[in-house]
Design a protein around this motif. Structure first.
Motif, short mmCIF file in Angstrom:
data_model
loop_
_atom_site.label_atom_id
_atom_site.label_comp_id
_atom_site.label_asym_id
_atom_site.label_seq_id
_atom_site.Cartn_x
_atom_site.Cartn_y
_atom_site.Cartn_z
N TRP A 67 0.81 -1.22 0.00
CA TRP A 67 0.00 0.00 0.00
C TRP A 67 0.84 1.27 0.00
N HIS A 68 2.10 1.16 0.46
CA HIS A 68 2.95 2.36 0.58
C HIS A 68 4.19 2.27 -0.32
N GLN A 69 4.16 1.38 -1.30
CA GLN A 69 5.18 1.24 -2.33
C GLN A 69 6.60 1.13 -1.76
N HIS A 70 6.77 0.16 -0.86
CA HIS A 70 8.10 -0.05 -0.28
C HIS A 70 8.99 -0.78 -1.27
N ASP A 71 10.27 -0.46 -1.26
CA ASP A 71 11.20 -1.10 -2.19
C ASP A 71 11.74 -2.41 -1.60
N CYS A 72 10.85 -3.37 -1.47
CA CYS A 72 11.24 -4.67 -0.92
C CYS A 72 10.55 -5.78 -1.72
N HIS A 73 10.81 -7.01 -1.34
CA HIS A 73 10.26 -8.16 -2.07
C HIS A 73 8.74 -8.28 -1.93
N LEU A 74 8.13 -7.61 -0.96
CA LEU A 74 6.68 -7.71 -0.78
C LEU A 74 5.90 -6.76 -1.69
N PHE A 75 6.60 -5.82 -2.33
CA PHE A 75 5.91 -4.89 -3.22
C PHE A 75 6.10 -5.31 -4.67
N LYS A 76 4.99 -5.39 -5.38
CA LYS A 76 5.00 -5.68 -6.81
C LYS A 76 3.80 -4.96 -7.42
N TRP A 77 4.03 -4.26 -8.51
CA TRP A 77 2.91 -3.58 -9.17
C TRP A 77 1.92 -4.63 -9.66
N PRO A 78 0.64 -4.42 -9.44
CA PRO A 78 -0.37 -5.36 -9.94
C PRO A 78 -0.38 -5.42 -11.46
N ALA A 79 -0.69 -6.57 -11.99
CA ALA A 79 -0.72 -6.77 -13.45
C ALA A 79 -2.04 -6.33 -14.06
N THR A 80 -3.08 -6.23 -13.24
CA THR A 80 -4.39 -5.81 -13.76
C THR A 80 -4.72 -4.43 -13.21
N ARG A 81 -5.54 -3.71 -13.96
CA ARG A 81 -5.97 -2.36 -13.58
C ARG A 81 -4.78 -1.49 -13.19
N GLU A 82 -3.74 -1.57 -13.99
CA GLU A 82 -2.47 -0.90 -13.68
C GLU A 82 -2.63 0.59 -13.44
N GLU A 83 -3.40 1.25 -14.28
CA GLU A 83 -3.58 2.70 -14.14
C GLU A 83 -4.21 3.05 -12.78
N PHE A 84 -5.24 2.31 -12.40
CA PHE A 84 -5.91 2.53 -11.12
C PHE A 84 -4.93 2.36 -9.95
N TRP A 85 -4.19 1.23 -9.95
CA TRP A 85 -3.29 0.94 -8.84
C TRP A 85 -2.14 1.92 -8.77
N ARG A 86 -1.58 2.29 -9.91
CA ARG A 86 -0.48 3.26 -9.89
C ARG A 86 -0.94 4.59 -9.30
N ALA A 87 -2.10 5.05 -9.72
CA ALA A 87 -2.63 6.32 -9.20
C ALA A 87 -2.87 6.22 -7.70
N LYS A 88 -3.46 5.12 -7.25
CA LYS A 88 -3.77 4.95 -5.84
C LYS A 88 -2.50 4.89 -4.98
N ILE A 89 -1.55 4.09 -5.40
CA ILE A 89 -0.35 3.91 -4.61
C ILE A 89 0.53 5.17 -4.62
N VAL A 90 0.63 5.82 -5.77
CA VAL A 90 1.38 7.08 -5.84
C VAL A 90 0.73 8.12 -4.92
N ARG A 91 -0.59 8.15 -4.89
CA ARG A 91 -1.31 9.07 -4.00
C ARG A 91 -1.02 8.73 -2.53
N ASN A 92 -0.98 7.44 -2.19
CA ASN A 92 -0.65 7.03 -0.82
C ASN A 92 0.73 7.54 -0.41
N VAL A 93 1.71 7.37 -1.31
CA VAL A 93 3.08 7.80 -1.02
C VAL A 93 3.13 9.31 -0.82
N ALA A 94 2.43 10.07 -1.66
CA ALA A 94 2.39 11.53 -1.52
C ALA A 94 1.74 11.92 -0.19
N ASN A 95 0.67 11.23 0.18
CA ASN A 95 0.01 11.50 1.47
C ASN A 95 0.96 11.21 2.62
#
Length: 149
Positions: A67-95
């Motif tokens: 949820w917070h886009q950590h640079d570790c083995h537990l974070f992987k960009w989802p393969a589906t609905r990529e645009e939605f997830w990128r926007a959501k996760i980038v927004r979480n990081v900015a928050n």
């Protein structure tokens, strides 16, 4: 996508908890056992930290790596609905960045403990993580980040 798929996805997303997660409960129990008292999810503070220690002017965020886009083995960009997830996760990081800056500006000390510190192949021993966290709470250090090894 049919209505059934949308409803199932909605139910699955509703099951994801923002607070009182297993890692958070585990940390709370350990800190309470160590004699530390805290407040939970204080709405008046930027980012509504998971744990707040007014006596020590310290807050803790227990962050899920996905949820917070950590640079570790537990974070992987989802393969589906990529645009939605990128926007959501980038927004979480900015928050997160905004909340931390606001807390620091108000004189709070900030700790972040990442999910990968507690689970997965890179986790560290739980007592070790809690010793580091307790020592930080009782210190004057401005910030600490605890992550998996």
């Amino acid at each position: 996508m049919d209505v059934h798929d949308a409803a199932t996805r909605s139910r699955n997303m509703a099951a994801v908890k923002a607070s009182h997660t297993k890692p958070e409960l585990q940390i709370r129990k350990a800190l309470h056992a160590a004699g530390l008292r805290y407040r939970l999810h204080v709405k008046d503070l930027p980012g509504k930290p998971d744990l707040v220690f007014p006596r020590f002017r310290a807050v803790i965020f227990v962050n899920g790596c996905f949820w917070h886009q950590h640079d570790c083995h537990l974070f992987k960009w989802p393969a589906t609905r990529e645009e939605f997830w990128r926007a959501k996760i980038v927004r979480n990081v900015a928050n997160d960045e905004r909340a931390i800056a606001g807390l620091e500006a108000a004189g709070w000390r900030v700790a972040i403990i990442w999910e990968c510190a507690l689970k997965g192949k890179a986790r560290i021993e739980f007592p070790t993580a809690m010793q580091r966290l307790i020592a930080w709470i009782q210190s004057d250090e401005k910030a600490i980040t605890i992550r998996g090894g």
